[in-house]
Design an enzyme around this catalytic site. Structure first.
Site, mmCIF file in Angstrom:
data_model
loop_
_atom_site.group_PDB
_atom_site.id
_atom_site.type_symbol
_atom_site.label_atom_id
_atom_site.label_comp_id
_atom_site.label_asym_id
_atom_site.label_seq_id
_atom_site.Cartn_x
_atom_site.Cartn_y
_atom_site.Cartn_z
ATOM 1 C CG HIS A 139 18.519 13.709 25.785
ATOM 2 N ND1 HIS A 139 18.984 14.994 25.590
ATOM 3 C CD2 HIS A 139 19.604 12.897 25.669
ATOM 4 C CE1 HIS A 139 20.279 14.960 25.356
ATOM 5 N NE2 HIS A 139 20.690 13.702 25.401
ATOM 6 C CE LYS A 143 19.891 14.381 29.532
ATOM 7 N NZ LYS A 143 20.985 13.742 30.280
#
Ligand SMILES: NC(=O)c1ccc[n+]([C@@H]2O[C@H](COP(=O)([O-])OP(=O)(O)OC[C@H]3O[C@@H](n4cnc5c(N)ncnc54)[C@H](OP(=O)(O)O)[C@@H]3O)[C@@H](O)[C@H]2O)c1
Length: 250
Positions: A139, A143
């Protein structure tokens, strides 16, 4: 379909864009903070003429929002996360009000199909003990948590289907992994919207199943598909019920 959006943040705006493209009407936007929202609160006035409320607001607001929609007798698509410890309370509210309710922590149709593929693959590899599963996800560097909720859900699916795996491990290992552990690892960096890879590895080959999101659009189109599905139903449902209905109904 006439939609109310509860929560007019990133997801609310994206769903509005997709809804208009599909020919649905967003007749109410409700958000106590967003300056461009038409209403601040969920009540009879903000839900007048609405078929389905789609809620992508805030974890702390979720249960109160559900209560208010139930009081107004409106069906709900619940995309907001973080209320799951109150699932029983919510189910009671929904059933007493006789409304339709569908929830998911991930409304992306592709991810839900991926879950089904991983479930079927895990059941198959359960029979072939040479294959060892593990999960990796990537990600973007903004995040806030790891592993992703989706990776954790994938881990649960593998554990449910493969008898030789009993426990997820998500930290970096400073020891040899036990045969009954399932490793879930994460990488954070760049702008990657979300990639999940489930690998089944044997001494002679590797089989990889991979889902790559291009953005948040999958959540929006999936939430609209769920709105269409729940529009004429009553009861407490999860996305699994909807996927099962679509797959078995074909
Ligand atoms: N299920 C899925 O597929 C999926 C996908 C993506 C995101 N999500 C979840 O959806 C939620 C929203 O995500 P997002 O990225 O759109 O967040 P966001 O950009 O922060 O938007 C949420 C908006 O809802 C507002 N809000 C707070 N309390 C509210 C209330 N009582 N009623 C109506 N609106 C309220 C927030 O205001 P404030 O800024 O003042 O709090 C904010 O404007 C999160 O829980 C996220 O985890 C779920």
């Amino acid at each position: 379909m006439k939609i109310a959006l509860s929560g007019y943040g990133r997801m609310g705006h994206l769903i509005e864009r997709f809804a208009l493209k599909k020919g649905d009407e967003v007749i109410s936007t409700i958000d106590p903070a967003a300056p461009r929202a038409q209403f601040k609160y969920i009540n009879a006035a903000s839900l007048k003429g609405v078929d389905v409320v789609i809620d992508f607001s805030a974890p702390a607001a979720a249960v109160e929002n559900i209560k208010n929609c139930a009081e107004a007798g409106k069906n709900i698509v619940m995309g907001t996360t973080g209320w799951y410890k109150k699932k029983e309370t919510v189910q009671k509210i929904v059933e007493e009000a006789g409304i339709g309710f569908i929830w998911s922590g991930n409304f992306s149709t592709g991810v839900n199909l991926f879950f089904k593929i991983v479930k079927d693959a895990s059941a198959l590899f359960n029979l072939f003990t040479d294959y060892d599963p593990f999960i990796h996800e990537y990600h973007h560097n903004k995040k806030a948590d790891s592993p992703s909720g989706t990776a954790s859900m994938l881990g649960d699916i593998v554990l449910n289907e493969m008898e030789r795996k009993k426990e997820k491990v998500t930290e970096s290992l400073k020891r040899v992994i036990r045969p009954d552990e399932l490793h879930i690892s994460s990488t954070r960096g760049g702008s990657i919207p979300g990639t999940h890879i489930v690998t089944f590895d044997s001494p002679v080959d590797t089989i990889e199943l991979k889902h790559t999101a291009r953005g948040r659009e999958g959540f929006a189109s999936g939430a609209l598909a769920a709105a269409m599905w729940i529009k004429s139903r009553k009861g407490f449902f999860s996305i699994d019920d909807m996927m099962k209905d679509i797959i078995e109904g074909v």
